[in-house]
Design an enzyme around this catalytic site. Structure first.
Site, PDB file in Angstrom:
ATOM      1  N   LYS A  71      37.121  38.222  39.309  1.00  0.00           N
ATOM      2  CA  LYS A  71      36.784  39.254  38.320  1.00  0.00           C
ATOM      3  C   LYS A  71      35.377  39.792  38.512  1.00  0.00           C
ATOM      4  O   LYS A  71      35.109  40.956  38.248  1.00  0.00           O
ATOM      5  CB  LYS A  71      36.891  38.665  36.908  1.00  0.00           C
ATOM      6  CG  LYS A  71      38.321  38.547  36.381  1.00  0.00           C
ATOM      7  CD  LYS A  71      38.766  39.867  35.777  1.00  0.00           C
ATOM      8  CE  LYS A  71      40.087  39.772  35.042  1.00  0.00           C
ATOM      9  NZ  LYS A  71      41.237  39.356  35.827  1.00  0.00           N
ATOM     10  N   ASP A  79      43.137  42.578  30.873  1.00  0.00           N
ATOM     11  CA  ASP A  79      41.836  42.557  30.188  1.00  0.00           C
ATOM     12  C   ASP A  79      41.111  43.899  30.262  1.00  0.00           C
ATOM     13  O   ASP A  79      39.934  43.978  30.655  1.00  0.00           O
ATOM     14  CB  ASP A  79      40.947  41.445  30.764  1.00  0.00           C
ATOM     15  CG  ASP A  79      41.545  40.065  30.540  1.00  0.00           C
ATOM     16  OD1 ASP A  79      42.668  39.995  30.003  1.00  0.00           O
ATOM     17  OD2 ASP A  79      40.906  39.072  30.908  1.00  0.00           O
ATOM     18  N   TYR A  94      50.252  40.653  29.432  1.00  0.00           N
ATOM     19  CA  TYR A  94      50.735  39.767  30.502  1.00  0.00           C
ATOM     20  C   TYR A  94      51.159  38.396  30.003  1.00  0.00           C
ATOM     21  O   TYR A  94      51.327  37.463  30.792  1.00  0.00           O
ATOM     22  CB  TYR A  94      49.679  39.631  31.604  1.00  0.00           C
ATOM     23  CG  TYR A  94      48.303  39.267  31.124  1.00  0.00           C
ATOM     24  CD1 TYR A  94      47.948  37.948  30.884  1.00  0.00           C
ATOM     25  CD2 TYR A  94      47.350  40.253  30.896  1.00  0.00           C
ATOM     26  CE1 TYR A  94      46.683  37.613  30.421  1.00  0.00           C
ATOM     27  CE2 TYR A  94      46.076  39.926  30.437  1.00  0.00           C
ATOM     28  CZ  TYR A  94      45.762  38.607  30.207  1.00  0.00           C
ATOM     29  OH  TYR A  94      44.503  38.283  29.753  1.00  0.00           O
ATOM     30  N   TRP A 110      51.301  33.882  37.150  1.00  0.00           N
ATOM     31  CA  TRP A 110      49.842  33.741  37.273  1.00  0.00           C
ATOM     32  C   TRP A 110      49.517  32.614  36.310  1.00  0.00           C
ATOM     33  O   TRP A 110      49.494  32.817  35.103  1.00  0.00           O
ATOM     34  CB  TRP A 110      49.182  35.053  36.877  1.00  0.00           C
ATOM     35  CG  TRP A 110      47.682  35.039  36.710  1.00  0.00           C
ATOM     36  CD1 TRP A 110      46.894  34.077  36.148  1.00  0.00           C
ATOM     37  CD2 TRP A 110      46.780  36.086  37.113  1.00  0.00           C
ATOM     38  NE1 TRP A 110      45.579  34.451  36.166  1.00  0.00           N
ATOM     39  CE2 TRP A 110      45.470  35.665  36.747  1.00  0.00           C
ATOM     40  CE3 TRP A 110      46.952  37.332  37.741  1.00  0.00           C
ATOM     41  CZ2 TRP A 110      44.344  36.456  36.981  1.00  0.00           C
ATOM     42  CZ3 TRP A 110      45.830  38.112  37.965  1.00  0.00           C
ATOM     43  CH2 TRP A 110      44.539  37.680  37.600  1.00  0.00           C
ATOM     44  N   ASP A 111      49.319  31.424  36.838  1.00  0.00           N
ATOM     45  CA  ASP A 111      49.246  30.258  35.970  1.00  0.00           C
ATOM     46  C   ASP A 111      47.792  29.853  35.710  1.00  0.00           C
ATOM     47  O   ASP A 111      47.085  29.441  36.625  1.00  0.00           O
ATOM     48  CB  ASP A 111      50.017  29.094  36.618  1.00  0.00           C
ATOM     49  CG  ASP A 111      50.497  28.104  35.585  1.00  0.00           C
ATOM     50  OD1 ASP A 111      49.794  27.931  34.570  1.00  0.00           O
ATOM     51  OD2 ASP A 111      51.567  27.499  35.783  1.00  0.00           O
ATOM     52  N   ASP A 170      37.294  29.050  33.086  1.00  0.00           N
ATOM     53  CA  ASP A 170      36.220  30.038  32.913  1.00  0.00           C
ATOM     54  C   ASP A 170      35.938  30.324  31.443  1.00  0.00           C
ATOM     55  O   ASP A 170      34.864  30.791  31.093  1.00  0.00           O
ATOM     56  CB  ASP A 170      36.519  31.338  33.691  1.00  0.00           C
ATOM     57  CG  ASP A 170      37.866  31.958  33.361  1.00  0.00           C
ATOM     58  OD1 ASP A 170      38.620  31.413  32.519  1.00  0.00           O
ATOM     59  OD2 ASP A 170      38.192  33.016  33.955  1.00  0.00           O
ATOM     60  N   ASN A 206      45.465  30.016  38.948  1.00  0.00           N
ATOM     61  CA  ASN A 206      44.088  30.489  38.847  1.00  0.00           C
ATOM     62  C   ASN A 206      43.300  29.291  38.303  1.00  0.00           C
ATOM     63  O   ASN A 206      43.306  29.047  37.115  1.00  0.00           O
ATOM     64  CB  ASN A 206      44.062  31.672  37.868  1.00  0.00           C
ATOM     65  CG  ASN A 206      42.667  32.190  37.582  1.00  0.00           C
ATOM     66  OD1 ASN A 206      41.811  32.205  38.455  1.00  0.00           O
ATOM     67  ND2 ASN A 206      42.444  32.601  36.335  1.00  0.00           N
TER      68      ASN A 206
HETATM   69  C1  GDL Z   1      42.771  35.865  31.616  1.00  0.00           C
HETATM   70  C2  GDL Z   1      42.446  36.628  32.855  1.00  0.00           C
HETATM   71  C3  GDL Z   1      41.913  35.739  33.960  1.00  0.00           C
HETATM   72  C4  GDL Z   1      41.116  34.559  33.411  1.00  0.00           C
HETATM   73  C5  GDL Z   1      42.058  33.762  32.537  1.00  0.00           C
HETATM   74  C6  GDL Z   1      41.472  32.488  31.955  1.00  0.00           C
HETATM   75  C7  GDL Z   1      44.827  36.844  33.482  1.00  0.00           C
HETATM   76  C8  GDL Z   1      45.931  37.740  33.944  1.00  0.00           C
HETATM   77  N1  GDL Z   1      43.615  37.399  33.312  1.00  0.00           N
HETATM   78  O1  GDL Z   1      43.210  36.413  30.674  1.00  0.00           O
HETATM   79  O2  GDL Z   1      41.133  36.520  34.804  1.00  0.00           O
HETATM   80  O3  GDL Z   1      40.617  33.768  34.432  1.00  0.00           O
HETATM   81  O4  GDL Z   1      42.479  34.558  31.473  1.00  0.00           O
HETATM   82  O5  GDL Z   1      40.343  32.734  31.170  1.00  0.00           O
HETATM   83  O6  GDL Z   1      45.058  35.692  33.253  1.00  0.00           O
END
Ligand code: GDL
Length: 430
Positions: free
Chosen positions: A42, A119, A160, A219-220, A226, A254
């Site tokens: 990001k 986002d 999403y 997208w897990d 973060d 992720n």
């Molecule tokens: C999110 C963000 C992602 C972020 C995650 C966790 C998606 C599609 N987008 O909403 O960039 O890292 O939450 O904070 O997940």
């Protein structure tokens, strides 16, 4: 493109991974049999905030290196762009700008792309946001296919996850419009019922697939940290049944911002993806096996650490919705001991874990220690306080680490105490 995508999406907020960290992640992916890496940090300015700007020569070389590193390890490289903060849908001058960005990556040999609309503001004056996003994405896909017959594109919707759809994000019928209007060959990302989904069930994904008219690409965010810098998650890939694999286009995690802390998440994801169809996924067993493989990385410059302490420590940083068994047991035992003594046995366990945290400073792998150190420091100090209290309970207990008049975390925890949530997540003044 392999039939089932499995691997990592570097899609978190905060400092992107270094090239060396990415190579380490790629090695682990290759070793585990995962096949896909998505470049989507990001806070790479040119991925999102400055998405119109092409990469400088030096930046381009860095990306070329990643493309090569993936190719050498037989991993798919997907380049993602996130133009939604200020993209002017329907403005004909925007298409060449998007094309220009992807042309730079095509020249590096990239054929797999993603367009992310997560986002971003969901206010849109010009009609249906979903239709506008689909039009942009379909057009770009057509342009890509003219340049590479193998080109692939994935799309991340603005709504999403289930909660966002229920809240009406993107406007009425947002997801239905995406399902109807997005070209069928384009994959659609989805994080589950929540942004951070404790569970992902077959029923949930099947219902969604009807609306999307395709299997979602997961997208897990289970191991993402973060949003909570005080924690990290080294628990197993869990809360997803083995049958889920047949219902989705792929599973991309992720994970933690700190690359060295992703050993168990990636190892267990790999185990999950490859487990026999007939087997029940035993997340705890997979976790303990993965910890065994991670354990040699915890050699120190001094006396060896103890495996049992390592398991308790990792259990303290398990999963977002759950502590590991050993940490939960320790917590309950400490809670009881604080009310009713004798507490000697619990105090010794607390002391061991406190000592383990302190001795992490002796790790030979400094990158690993640096990734752990702030969390281990905080845990050590709380354990130290509890240990002192259990040793001599009463009003006279003071701690060298909890200085009077200082507030841990500064203003943030004080603000947090002003508004507290109930069990449903609804806030009221405390
Ligand atoms: C999110 C963000 C992602 C972020 C995650 C966790 C998606 C599609 N987008 O909403 O960039 O890292 O939450 O904070 O997940």
């Amino acid at each position: 493109m392999p039939p089932f995508l499995s691997g990592v999406i570097e899609g978190f907020y905060g400092p992107p991974w270094s090239q060396a960290e990415r190579r380490q992640v790629f090695d682990r992916m290759r070793d585990g049999g995962l096949n896909t890496y998505v470049y989507a940090p990001k806070d790479d300015l040119k991925h999102r905030a400055l998405w119109r700007e092409t990469y400088s020569a030096a930046e381009e070389e860095g990306l070329a290196e990643l493309v090569r590193a993936c190719r050498e390890r037989n991993l798919n490289f997907i380049y993602a762009l996130s133009p939604g903060l200020d993209l002017r849908y329907g403005d004909a001058t925007e298409a060449p700008v998007l094309q220009n960005r992807f042309a730079q990556m095509l020249a590096l040999g990239v054929t797999h792309f993603a367009l992310l609309f997560d986002d971003i503001p969901d206010r849109f004056e010009g009609g249906s946001l979903a239709a506008a996003q689909c039009a942009v994405t379909n057009a770009l896909f057509g342009w890509l296919r003219e340049r590479s017959a193998r080109a692939q594109l994935a799309f991340c919707p603005t709504a999403y996850c289930g909660r966002m759809v229920a809240a009406g994000l993107g406007g009425a019928g947002y997801l239905e419009t995406v399902g109807r209007e997005l070209a069928p060959a384009i994959d659609v990302f989805w994080t589950g019922p929540e942004i951070i989904s404790r569970e992902l069930t077959v029923a949930h994904v099947r219902d969604l697939a009807v609306v999307l008219r395709r299997k979602p690409l997961v997208w897990d965010n289970l191991h993402a940290n973060d949003y909570d810098g005080r924690r990290f998650f080294c628990g197993p890939y869990a809360g997803r049944p083995a049958e889920l694999r047949d219902e989705v286009r792929g599973l991309l995690v992720n994970p933690n911002c700190e690359a060295p802390l992703n050993f168990v998440p990636l190892r267990t994801l790999a185990g999950f993806v490859q487990a026999p169809a007939t087997a029940r996924w035993d997340a705890r067993a997979a976790y303990l096996a993965a910890l065994r493989d991670w354990w040699p990385g915890f050699t120190t410059v001094g006396a060896p650490l103890a495996w049992e302490d390592f398991v308790v420590f990792c259990d303290c940083y398990y999963l977002p919705h759950k502590e590991g068994d050993e940490a939960e047991t320790l917590f309950q035992d400490v809670r009881r001991a604080l009310q009713a003594r004798p507490a000697d046995a619990v105090r010794r366990r607390v002391a061991r874990l406190r000592e383990f945290c302190a001795r992490l400073a002796e790790l030979r792998d400094r990158a690993l220690f640096h990734a752990l150190s702030r969390r281990a420091w905080e845990l050590r100090e709380e354990l130290d306080l509890i240990e002192r209290f259990l040793a001599s309970p009463g009003p006279g207990v003071a701690s060298d680490f909890h200085l009077p008049g200082t507030y841990r975390g500064g203003l943030v925890p004080r603000l947090q105490r002003l508004l507290t949530p109930d069990i449903h997540g609804t806030f009221s003044p405390s």
